[in-house]
Structures are given as C-alpha cells and as structure tokens.
Design a protein around this motif. Structure first.
Motif, PDB file in Angstrom:
ATOM      1  N   TRP A   1      13.762  -7.615   0.884  1.00  0.00           N
ATOM      2  CA  TRP A   1      12.623  -7.712  -0.039  1.00  0.00           C
ATOM      3  C   TRP A   1      12.027  -9.114  -0.006  1.00  0.00           C
ATOM      4  CZ3 TRP A   1      11.848 -10.950  -4.199  1.00  0.00           C
ATOM      5  CH2 TRP A   1      10.708 -10.682  -4.975  1.00  0.00           C
TER       6      TRP A   1
ATOM      7  N   ARG B   1       9.728 -10.002   2.825  1.00  0.00           N
ATOM      8  CA  ARG B   1       8.388  -9.390   2.793  1.00  0.00           C
ATOM      9  C   ARG B   1       7.381 -10.212   1.986  1.00  0.00           C
ATOM     10  NH1 ARG B   1       7.766  -3.666   3.051  1.00  0.00           N
ATOM     11  NH2 ARG B   1       6.623  -3.709   1.074  1.00  0.00           N
ATOM     12  N   GLN B   2       7.862 -11.167   1.191  1.00  0.00           N
ATOM     13  CA  GLN B   2       6.978 -11.885   0.278  1.00  0.00           C
ATOM     14  C   GLN B   2       6.244 -13.006   1.010  1.00  0.00           C
ATOM     15  OE1 GLN B   2       6.881 -10.115  -2.476  1.00  0.00           O
ATOM     16  NE2 GLN B   2       8.572  -8.998  -1.508  1.00  0.00           N
TER      17      GLN B   2
END
Length: 316
Positions: A26, A29-30
């Motif tokens: 996660w 992905r930022q």
C-alpha cells in the motif's frame, strides 16, 4: 454523490487482515501530489499576523521508511492571558481534507488578529503533512490519526498534537476540528480500510453539503445550531437520507450528528472543552466551489468564537 457498487481493493485477500507485506505494498502505491512546504509552511511564515507566534511543536519523522521529515507548526496568541477563554483549532488531521488546512490558514491570515484581542488562540493547521502531500486519510503506517488521540498513541501525528496542547493550552473552552467528507471515502479510503481489516466494505451515501459532528457527551445543541446558521450563509447544509441519517448516524438537528469522540479516539475528544464540534465539508458537490468550502470552515470558526464570547463573562 457516489452510487453504491461492489468495490474490491487491489491489495490483500478477501477476509484476511493485512500483514507487513500488504501494508508495504500500500505504501509503495502512494505518490507525493502537492508540497507541504509551499502550500502550508510558506503561507504561515509570510502571512503570520503580529498578534501571533509560530511554534514548532515537533517533527513528523518517516525517514526510516525512505520518506521525509516534516516540521509541525502551530500558531499561538503572542499575548496569552489566563482570564481569557482558550480556543483550539485543528486542521488537516486527515491530510486529504483540503479545506480543513486551507480554511485554517485563511483564518490565521485574516481573522486571527482581531480574535486574539479577546481569546487565547492555538491553531494547528496541518496535523498530517505526509497525508496532505499524498492526499491520504492514513499515515504511512496505515493508521488513521483520527482514531488515535489517546495516551501513548502509536500515531506520531496524534501524539505530537496531544503533547502540544498539554504544553500550551491545558484548559480549552472551545475546540473546532476542521474536516471534509469526500467521494473518495467510498472509492478509495473506505475500501482500503475494509481490506486492511479483512472485513466487508460498508458503503454509505456521501451527504451533499456541510454538516457538523458534535460529541455525545457534550452535544451543546444551541452551539451547533448557531454554527449551522452561520455556514448556511456560505454554502448549503446536508440533508439526511431516507432513514434520517448522515453517514449512517441519526440526525440530531438540521445538519448535526453526534459521535462518541473520546471512545473513538477522535481529535475532537482530546480536550475537556464544553464547546466542541467537527466540521464536514463536501468538496465534491456540484453546488460548492473550493472557495466556498474554505469559507465554510472559516465561517464555522468565527461563529464559534463569537458564540463563546457572547457567553463568556469578562473579568470584573
């Protein structure tokens, strides 16, 4: 207003809470989408009124994750008198809720000085700078800062705020926490939370308009009503759904719901202030502009302080 649909998040397996690998996926992905230094720090330093002083109350340090370290700034009344009521303003607990940050900056630039003559002010305009830059609800550890305002908090953002308020404003009469409710709550952040926790995503309609979240323990209905009246001059107030609810919570009065703020670890539950509320602006409404969203935040702040002053007996 978003429509219900089945949302499958691209990280994790259905029914299984995330482990370290999923959280790392996660985070990877930022992407940085805007600049905290340019949009928050620079305006603070350039438009700081003479009645205010800047305090660096900590640093948000995510260097160990290959990210940045951010200075955390608060704006405090230069003259602080014990006989005056103290007002706490917090913004950017959720970094993606833009008008909370920009509304606080607008208040500092245009309204801070005149209210600093009557109240003690402490303003924390951007509590989650990494979230602000990446347009995120969470911090890099997949923690929602607005569920971690309690002692020994694992969220750096919340822990720093708690320490700042304890040091500079231990007695607060009014606390207004500036937020937004966006369509991405259903398209991104709600599904991500469900995937992280290994549960089904609970879709709810996003209210079209402004509303307030009071505290179950300190509802202060007349105070909330005064704020709604003020904001209604700037933008429209959200109407309840067919069940008489906003985001699944029963309506208490026009534009107002209540939460158990302390129990949930919310920023709005961090003080013993008799007057406390959380704003919720809807920036995705076709009937509201970004300027109106910022103005709605400022209208809440000025109406809240006016309400406090009207009921605060000056010293003899």
């Amino acid at each position: 207003m978003s429509a219900p649909h089945r949302t499958i998040y691209p990280i994790g397996r259905s029914g299984q809470a995330w482990g370290a690998a999923e959280k790392a996926a996660w985070l990877a992905r930022q992407q940085r989408q805007r600049c905290y230094a340019d949009l928050v720090l620079k305006p603070l330093r350039q438009t700081l009124p003479a009645a205010a002083e800047l305090i660096e109350y900590g640093r948000l340090d995510y260097c160990a994750l290959g990210l940045a370290s951010y200075p955390l700034l608060a704006v405090k009344s230069r003259v602080w008198l014990p006989e005056r009521p103290t007002v706490l303003i917090t913004g950017g607990v959720h970094g993606y809720e833009t008008s909370g940050v920009l509304g606080a900056l607008q208040f500092i630039a245009h309204d801070f000085a005149r209210y600093a003559e009557h109240v003690n002010l402490l303003v924390l305009p951007c509590i989650s700078p990494w979230g602000f830059e990446t347009i995120n609800r969470w911090n890099p550890l997949t923690l929602d800062p607005n569920r971690h305002f309690y002692a020994d908090s694992p969220a750096q953002e919340a822990a720093a705020v708690l320490a700042c308020v304890a040091a500079h404003a231990p007695q607060v009469a009014l606390h207004i926490d500036l937020h937004e409710t966006t369509d991405t709550d259903n398209s991104e952040f709600g599904p991500a939370k469900a995937a992280r926790d290994g549960v089904a995503f609970d879709w709810h309609a996003i209210p079209d308009g402004f509303y307030l979240v009071g505290d179950n323990e300190r509802p202060a209905p007349e105070f909330q009503r005064a704020l709604i009246a003020a904001v209604s001059q700037v933008t429209h107030i959200a109407l309840p759904d067919a069940q008489g609810c906003l985001i699944g919570e029963p309506l208490q009065q026009h534009g107002v719901i209540n939460y158990a703020k302390r129990e949930l670890g919310l920023c709005g539950g961090m003080t013993a202030a008799a007057l406390v509320t959380t704003t919720e602006v809807y920036p995705d409404s076709p009937s509201a502009t970004p300027a109106q969203c910022n103005a709605a935040q400022v209208a809440t702040l000025t109406a809240g302080i006016d309400y406090l002053l009207a009921r605060h007996a000056p010293p003899a």
